[in-house]
Design an enzyme around this catalytic site. Structure first.
Site, PDB file in Angstrom:
ATOM      1  N   TYR A 274       0.822  -1.218   0.000  1.00 57.28           N
ATOM      2  CA  TYR A 274       0.000   0.000   0.000  1.00 57.28           C
ATOM      3  C   TYR A 274       0.857   1.269   0.000  1.00 57.28           C
ATOM      4  O   TYR A 274       0.428   2.287  -0.552  1.00 57.28           O
ATOM      5  CB  TYR A 274      -1.013  -0.016   1.159  1.00 57.28           C
ATOM      6  CG  TYR A 274      -2.096  -1.040   0.892  1.00 57.28           C
ATOM      7  CD1 TYR A 274      -3.102  -0.779  -0.027  1.00 57.28           C
ATOM      8  CD2 TYR A 274      -2.063  -2.292   1.501  1.00 57.28           C
ATOM      9  CE1 TYR A 274      -4.069  -1.728  -0.332  1.00 57.28           C
ATOM     10  CE2 TYR A 274      -3.025  -3.251   1.213  1.00 57.28           C
ATOM     11  CZ  TYR A 274      -4.024  -2.962   0.293  1.00 57.28           C
ATOM     12  OH  TYR A 274      -4.971  -3.901  -0.015  1.00 57.28           O
TER      13      TYR A 274
ATOM     14  N   HIS B 200     -14.539   1.116  -0.553  1.00 56.59           N
ATOM     15  CA  HIS B 200     -13.418   0.222  -0.231  1.00 56.59           C
ATOM     16  C   HIS B 200     -12.293   0.951   0.505  1.00 56.59           C
ATOM     17  O   HIS B 200     -11.162   0.468   0.535  1.00 56.59           O
ATOM     18  CB  HIS B 200     -12.874  -0.433  -1.513  1.00 56.59           C
ATOM     19  CG  HIS B 200     -13.808  -1.456  -2.108  1.00 56.59           C
ATOM     20  ND1 HIS B 200     -13.601  -2.040  -3.328  1.00 56.59           N
ATOM     21  CD2 HIS B 200     -14.966  -1.992  -1.626  1.00 56.59           C
ATOM     22  CE1 HIS B 200     -14.600  -2.902  -3.588  1.00 56.59           C
ATOM     23  NE2 HIS B 200     -15.427  -2.877  -2.568  1.00 56.59           N
TER      24      HIS B 200
ATOM     25  N   THR C 284     -15.425  -0.862 -14.187  1.00 55.09           N
ATOM     26  CA  THR C 284     -15.333  -1.925 -13.186  1.00 55.09           C
ATOM     27  C   THR C 284     -15.705  -3.257 -13.829  1.00 55.09           C
ATOM     28  O   THR C 284     -16.615  -3.323 -14.663  1.00 55.09           O
ATOM     29  CB  THR C 284     -16.181  -1.617 -11.925  1.00 55.09           C
ATOM     30  OG1 THR C 284     -16.141  -2.740 -11.049  1.00 55.09           O
ATOM     31  CG2 THR C 284     -17.626  -1.286 -12.267  1.00 55.09           C
ATOM     32  N   SER C 285     -14.988  -4.316 -13.433  1.00 52.19           N
ATOM     33  CA  SER C 285     -15.158  -5.621 -14.083  1.00 52.19           C
ATOM     34  C   SER C 285     -16.433  -6.327 -13.647  1.00 52.19           C
ATOM     35  O   SER C 285     -16.815  -7.326 -14.251  1.00 52.19           O
ATOM     36  CB  SER C 285     -13.949  -6.509 -13.775  1.00 52.19           C
ATOM     37  OG  SER C 285     -13.851  -6.695 -12.369  1.00 52.19           O
TER      38      SER C 285
ATOM     39  N   ASN D  54     -17.576   0.994 -20.044  1.00 49.14           N
ATOM     40  CA  ASN D  54     -16.391   0.186 -19.732  1.00 49.14           C
ATOM     41  C   ASN D  54     -15.604  -0.065 -21.012  1.00 49.14           C
ATOM     42  O   ASN D  54     -16.123   0.108 -22.115  1.00 49.14           O
ATOM     43  CB  ASN D  54     -16.829  -1.154 -19.102  1.00 49.14           C
ATOM     44  CG  ASN D  54     -15.772  -1.743 -18.194  1.00 49.14           C
ATOM     45  OD1 ASN D  54     -15.165  -1.027 -17.399  1.00 49.14           O
ATOM     46  ND2 ASN D  54     -15.529  -3.037 -18.293  1.00 49.14           N
TER      47      ASN D  54
END
Ligand code: APR
Length: 230
Positions: free
Chosen positions: A53, A106, A173-174, A198
């Site tokens: 991170y 998140h 986003t997947s 996308n």
């Protein structure tokens, strides 16, 4: 008055130089999720997790928003209505572009969290396992990032926003990670028009009323211009 809820993922920041997770050569091809993005991985090797991170925080600090982030900030400023961005991204490129109504479901790279007392504060550029919490002094500080197996933030607020949305847009986003992948179904259930923007069809593409494919820096400004003319 139009109510727009926008879900963003790593694809919106790809053209700002930040890697996605599941594209070829993405972060999850280079690192094991179990090692760097789970509470168990952090308990086993906190230094490895902080290193991961720290590198991403340094990269995000240098990154600049692209035309897609900028268009969403314009939308919020100019729309006769409300715009909420729910982002899965831990970078701060929406805020750098000027968006104000942003929920980081998140978490955020620029925040630190105490695993003992839940205190939150601005993360230093480099975090380390021995860092003490400024409130309770426990050496248990962690990135304020939601890991696999943990519950994303603000789920009740998001559910309420989805229930009132006229338009729901999913960008970059997947559609592989829940609960975010289910937002389209929730918004649809409450009558929203649902749009996917996308690079390619996501795992949930068939659940949207409308899909447009291409780089976010092109599809997002085009869609925003149309929405502001409506
Ligand atoms: N423009 C638009 N979309 C793009 C672009 C681009 N320039 N580049 C890539 N994409 C698309 C890819 O085609 C892919 O569908 O963005 C998507 C990125 O998918 P993921 O890498 O899976 O990222 P995301 O959906 O944000 O991941 C969700 O997974 O590991 C977790 O917590 C992490 O928040 C993350 C979550």
């Amino acid at each position: 008055m139009t109510n727009i809820v926008i879900l963003t993922g790593a694809g919106i920041s790809a053209e700002s130089g930040l890697g996605t997770f599941r594209d070829e050569g993405g972060l999850w091809a280079q690192h094991r999720i179990e090692d760097v993005a789970t509470p168990e991985g952090f308990a086993r090797n906190p230094q490895l997790v902080h290193d991961f991170y720290n590198a991403r925080r340094a990269q995000a600090a240098e990154a600049q928003p692209n035309a897609a982030h900028a268009a969403l900030a314009d939308l919020e400023n100019q729309l006769d209505g409300d715009v909420l961005i729910v982002t899965q991204n831990v970078d701060d490129l929406h805020e750098k572009a000027g968006s104000r109504n942003v929920v980081h479901m998140h978490g955020a790279l620029n925040k630190a969290l105490c695993a003992v007392c839940d205190h939150r504060w601005d993360a230093p550029l480099l975090m380390a396992p021995e860092d003490a919490c400024p409130r309770c002094n426990a050496p248990s500080t962690r990135p304020d990032v939601v890991w696999f197996g943990e519950i994303p933030y603000a789920m009740e607020d998001i559910a309420e926003a989805l229930s009132k949305a006229d338009v729901f847009v999913s960008i970059g986003t997947s559609g592989e990670v829940y609960p975010a992948a289910n937002f389209v179904a929730e918004a649809d259930h409450f009558g929203a028009h649902t749009i996917e923007l996308n690079l390619e069809p996501s795992a949930g593409a068939s659940r949207f009323s409308e899909c447009r494919f291409g780089p976010a820096s092109e599809t997002v400004p085009t869609w925003v211009t149309e929405e502001l003319k409506r």
